[in-house]
Design a protein around this motif. Structure first.
Motif, short mmCIF file in Angstrom:
data_model
loop_
_atom_site.label_atom_id
_atom_site.label_comp_id
_atom_site.label_asym_id
_atom_site.label_seq_id
_atom_site.Cartn_x
_atom_site.Cartn_y
_atom_site.Cartn_z
N GLY A 1 22.59 -38.05 108.00
CA GLY A 1 22.01 -37.95 109.34
C GLY A 1 22.45 -39.06 110.28
O GLY A 1 21.95 -39.14 111.41
N ALA A 2 23.38 -39.89 109.84
CA ALA A 2 23.86 -41.00 110.68
C ALA A 2 24.71 -40.48 111.84
O ALA A 2 25.09 -39.31 111.88
CB ALA A 2 24.66 -41.99 109.85
N SER A 3 25.02 -41.38 112.76
CA SER A 3 25.86 -41.06 113.91
C SER A 3 27.02 -42.03 114.00
O SER A 3 26.82 -43.25 113.92
CB SER A 3 25.04 -41.12 115.21
OG SER A 3 25.87 -40.92 116.35
N VAL A 4 28.23 -41.48 114.17
CA VAL A 4 29.43 -42.29 114.38
C VAL A 4 29.96 -41.97 115.78
O VAL A 4 30.04 -40.79 116.17
CB VAL A 4 30.52 -41.97 113.34
CG1 VAL A 4 31.79 -42.78 113.63
CG2 VAL A 4 30.02 -42.23 111.93
N VAL A 5 30.30 -43.00 116.53
CA VAL A 5 30.88 -42.80 117.86
C VAL A 5 32.16 -43.64 117.97
O VAL A 5 32.15 -44.83 117.64
CB VAL A 5 29.91 -43.21 118.99
CG1 VAL A 5 30.54 -42.96 120.35
CG2 VAL A 5 28.59 -42.44 118.87
N ALA B 1 34.20 -35.13 111.88
CA ALA B 1 32.99 -34.35 112.16
C ALA B 1 32.86 -33.18 111.19
O ALA B 1 31.76 -32.86 110.72
CB ALA B 1 33.02 -33.84 113.61
N VAL B 2 33.99 -32.56 110.86
CA VAL B 2 33.97 -31.45 109.90
C VAL B 2 33.68 -31.97 108.49
O VAL B 2 32.85 -31.42 107.76
CB VAL B 2 35.33 -30.70 109.93
CG1 VAL B 2 35.38 -29.66 108.81
CG2 VAL B 2 35.54 -30.03 111.27
N GLU B 3 34.37 -33.04 108.09
CA GLU B 3 34.23 -33.56 106.73
C GLU B 3 32.82 -34.09 106.45
O GLU B 3 32.31 -33.97 105.33
CB GLU B 3 35.25 -34.66 106.48
CG GLU B 3 36.68 -34.17 106.41
CD GLU B 3 37.66 -35.26 106.00
OE1 GLU B 3 37.23 -36.41 105.70
OE2 GLU B 3 38.87 -34.97 105.97
N LEU B 4 32.18 -34.69 107.46
CA LEU B 4 30.89 -35.33 107.24
C LEU B 4 29.70 -34.45 107.59
O LEU B 4 28.55 -34.83 107.35
CB LEU B 4 30.83 -36.64 108.04
CG LEU B 4 31.87 -37.69 107.64
CD1 LEU B 4 31.78 -38.92 108.54
CD2 LEU B 4 31.71 -38.09 106.18
N ALA B 5 29.97 -33.26 108.13
CA ALA B 5 28.89 -32.35 108.50
C ALA B 5 27.97 -31.98 107.33
O ALA B 5 26.76 -31.84 107.54
CB ALA B 5 29.47 -31.08 109.14
N PRO B 6 28.49 -31.81 106.10
CA PRO B 6 27.57 -31.50 104.99
C PRO B 6 26.48 -32.55 104.77
O PRO B 6 25.43 -32.24 104.19
CB PRO B 6 28.51 -31.40 103.78
CG PRO B 6 29.82 -30.98 104.36
CD PRO B 6 29.89 -31.72 105.67
N ARG B 7 26.74 -33.78 105.21
CA ARG B 7 25.72 -34.84 105.10
C ARG B 7 24.96 -35.00 106.42
O ARG B 7 24.20 -35.95 106.58
CB ARG B 7 26.39 -36.16 104.72
CG ARG B 7 26.98 -36.17 103.31
CD ARG B 7 27.64 -37.50 103.01
NE ARG B 7 26.72 -38.62 103.25
CZ ARG B 7 27.10 -39.89 103.40
NH1 ARG B 7 28.39 -40.21 103.34
NH2 ARG B 7 26.22 -40.83 103.60
#
Length: 247
Positions: free
Chosen positions: A127-131, A163-169
């Motif tokens: 649920g983290a956010s990367v910008v 964004a695609v790779e980390l979407a499952p988390r």
């Protein structure tokens, strides 16, 4: 409003400019903030002024990024926000470009940003956010900007794939792309007062809103991406340039 209460945020290059403004904004919104910098004096000054934690780290050096991740892990454990902001500016006509200029820009703006994300992924909470801090030049074609613009375009590609790779988390990855912004980086161009005013006037003439953005403008957008209001946004690039890229 403390929209980021109980969140732990890491901001690279947080001792000046957009990084500094974002650290200030995120702290005001309740986050525990960690900034990095590669100049000891500037980092210590920012830490004292902001009341945040600071670690020395040069984003262009993978060893220092790895050490940074270890320090953050030891002191804070997992994190909720990663703002990959550190970067430099450089221009040259393609015919006159040097390997030194190419490497200096790509080592920080592209390779450094890439491995900052890569090494921090294990520390990101679900649920983290990367910008990423990108630039409106990523989609423009200005003379003498080939190296810088290419690096930012590559950064946007990383952002979308991450964004695609980390979407499952449920980790969201986005980019903010400012246009001309009043920060210290413009003062590092080595221009005298008249030349600097001429540059500002030249930029303003090309911006439909007829003004140059501020670091605080960008900071608020980065903080927005990291809050609950943006919980369904990932793989997005927001261009903040007063309409400059429309012209």
């Amino acid at each position: 409003m403390e929209n980021l209460r109980n969140k732990i945020a890491v901001i690279t290059g947080g001792n000046s400019g957009i990084g500094y403004a974002t650290a200030k904004e995120m702290k005001a919104q309740g986050a525990t903030v960690i900034i990095t910098g590669r100049r000891q004096d500037a980092l210590e000054k920012a830490v004292a002024e902001l009341g945040v934690t600071g670690f020395m780290a040069d984003q262009s050096k993978l060893r220092e990024t790895t050490e940074l991740v270890s320090k953050v892990s030891e002191q804070f454990g997992q994190i909720d926000i990663l703002f990959i902001n550190a970067g430099i500016v450089g221009t040259a006509p393609i015919a006159d470009a040097t390997e030194e200029l190419f490497d200096s820009i790509f080592d920080i703006n592209f390779k450094g940003a890439y491995f900052t994300l890569s090494k921090f992924i294990p520390l990101l909470n679900d649920g983290a956010s990367v910008v990423f801090l990108s630039s409106n030049t990523a989609s423009m074609n200005g003379a003498q900007s080939s190296i810088y613009s290419s690096g930012k375009a590559a950064l946007n590609s990383i952002m979308r794939i991450a964004a695609v790779e980390l979407a499952p988390r449920n980790i969201r990855v986005n980019a903010v792309s400012p246009g001309p912004t009043q920060t210290e980086i413009l003062n590092k161009l080595g221009l005298d007062e008249a030349a600097r005013k001429g540059l500002d006037d030249w930029m303003i003439e090309r911006i439909p809103l007829k003004k140059i953005g501020t670091a605080k403008d960008v900071a608020k957008m980065v903080a927005y991406f990291c809050g609950d209001a943006a919980s369904f946004i990932t793989g997005a690039e927001v261009v903040m340039d007063g309409g400059m890229s429309l012209a």
